[in-house]
Scaffold this motif. Structure first.
Motif, mmCIF file in Angstrom:
data_model
loop_
_atom_site.group_PDB
_atom_site.id
_atom_site.type_symbol
_atom_site.label_atom_id
_atom_site.label_comp_id
_atom_site.label_asym_id
_atom_site.label_seq_id
_atom_site.Cartn_x
_atom_site.Cartn_y
_atom_site.Cartn_z
ATOM 1 N N ASN A 45 0.828 -1.207 0.000
ATOM 2 C CA ASN A 45 0.000 0.000 0.000
ATOM 3 C C ASN A 45 0.868 1.264 0.000
ATOM 4 O O ASN A 45 0.553 2.255 -0.669
ATOM 5 N N SER A 46 1.970 1.227 0.747
ATOM 6 C CA SER A 46 2.844 2.398 0.856
ATOM 7 C C SER A 46 3.452 2.770 -0.494
ATOM 8 O O SER A 46 3.640 3.952 -0.793
ATOM 9 N N VAL A 47 3.754 1.757 -1.330
ATOM 10 C CA VAL A 47 4.349 2.017 -2.649
ATOM 11 C C VAL A 47 3.382 2.820 -3.518
ATOM 12 O O VAL A 47 3.766 3.778 -4.186
ATOM 13 N N VAL A 48 2.109 2.427 -3.491
ATOM 14 C CA VAL A 48 1.086 3.134 -4.277
ATOM 15 C C VAL A 48 0.877 4.545 -3.736
ATOM 16 O O VAL A 48 0.709 5.495 -4.503
ATOM 17 N N CYS A 49 0.911 4.694 -2.413
ATOM 18 C CA CYS A 49 0.737 6.020 -1.799
ATOM 19 C C CYS A 49 1.896 6.951 -2.167
ATOM 20 O O CYS A 49 1.686 8.148 -2.395
ATOM 21 N N ILE A 50 3.103 6.410 -2.224
ATOM 22 C CA ILE A 50 4.269 7.202 -2.631
ATOM 23 C C ILE A 50 4.147 7.590 -4.107
ATOM 24 O O ILE A 50 4.430 8.725 -4.497
ATOM 25 N N PHE A 51 3.698 6.634 -4.932
ATOM 26 C CA PHE A 51 3.466 6.896 -6.351
ATOM 27 C C PHE A 51 2.437 8.010 -6.526
ATOM 28 O O PHE A 51 2.575 8.893 -7.383
ATOM 29 N N ASN A 84 -4.533 9.578 -0.829
ATOM 30 C CA ASN A 84 -4.066 8.583 0.150
ATOM 31 C C ASN A 84 -4.973 8.527 1.369
ATOM 32 O O ASN A 84 -5.315 7.446 1.860
ATOM 33 N N TRP A 85 -5.343 9.687 1.843
ATOM 34 C CA TRP A 85 -6.169 9.791 3.059
ATOM 35 C C TRP A 85 -7.528 9.137 2.844
ATOM 36 O O TRP A 85 -7.981 8.318 3.647
ATOM 37 N N CYS A 86 -8.186 9.478 1.731
ATOM 38 C CA CYS A 86 -9.497 8.897 1.425
ATOM 39 C C CYS A 86 -9.394 7.382 1.258
ATOM 40 O O CYS A 86 -10.227 6.628 1.779
#
Length: 225
Positions: free
Chosen positions: A75-81, A95-97
């Motif tokens: 999940n963190s990889v997609v949020c960084i992307f 990311n928050w939503c």
């Protein structure tokens, strides 16, 4: 039980791979630019992002929500992307939503399936579920990157937190992480070393703070005895 666990891991892996392929297909131009960061490519990326339709953003939120509900998913990889593509503010909101929706989905699943002994015996579960202020404990649980979302939602289920308080806890708890990933993604693409160091430092401090609070709490309990 071991067979069921293997099946679940296989299903989760397939879901993650499918979502990964969908993201690659939809955001391929952005990925190409991200792997070749430069001032020119930053301008091109901004131009491409501005042409994205609302459905593309909804897709990204959905992917984050689904990955948030799968233990061990990137999940963190997609949020960084997301931060790299949409910038600190836009990435943060997406990311928050996604994280709020994902945790809400996890809570619903836990309500229906129940809390297993595997989680009840975890130290983090014991610590979070015995907080003097349960709401504050949940906020802390959602804020610390090393604590699985599933475990925190199990704690919320056991404590029978109201929907209003749960929404408040998950909103406040996921806020700093959602921003850190978005800010870090933007800093990574713009190759801003100072911002990257700041993000990594805050990330580590959140984990250290959680550890210190646990130690202090343990000492207080020992003094009472």
């Amino acid at each position: 039980m071991q067979t069921n666990s293997k099946k679940q891991i296989l299903i989760n892996t397939i879901i993650v791979l499918i979502l990964g392929l969908v993201l690659v297909k939809v955001y391929w131009p952005e990925l190409v630019l991200l792997f070749h960061p430069s001032a020119v490519h930053q301008a091109q990326l901004i131009s491409i992002v501005h042409h994205h339709q609302i459905m593309d953003i909804i897709l990204l939120i959905t992917v984050i929500a689904v990955l948030c509900s799968i233990p061990g998913a990137p999940n963190s990889v997609v949020c960084i992307f997301t931060g790299a593509c949409f910038g600190p503010l836009g990435g943060f909101l997406i990311n928050w939503c996604g994280n709020i929706l994902g945790n809400g989905f996890v809570l619903t699943l836990v309500h229906h399936s129940g809390v297993t002994d595997r989680f009840r015996h975890r130290r983090a579960f014991t610590y979070l579920s015995r907080q003097r202020y349960p709401l504050l404990g949940l906020v802390m649980g959602f804020s610390v990157p090393v604590i699985p979302n599933l475990l925190v939602n199990c704690v919320a289920t056991v404590l029978k937190i109201s929907k209003r308080n749960y929404f408040l806890a998950v909103s406040l708890g996921t806020l700093p992480i959602a921003f850190l990933y978005a800010y870090g993604g933007h800093a990574l693409f713009s190759l801003d070393i100072k911002k990257l160091i700041l993000v990594i430092t805050i990330f580590i401090l959140l984990c250290v703070l959680y550890g210190l609070i646990k130690i202090l709490r343990k000492k207080q309990v020992q003094k009472r005895w």
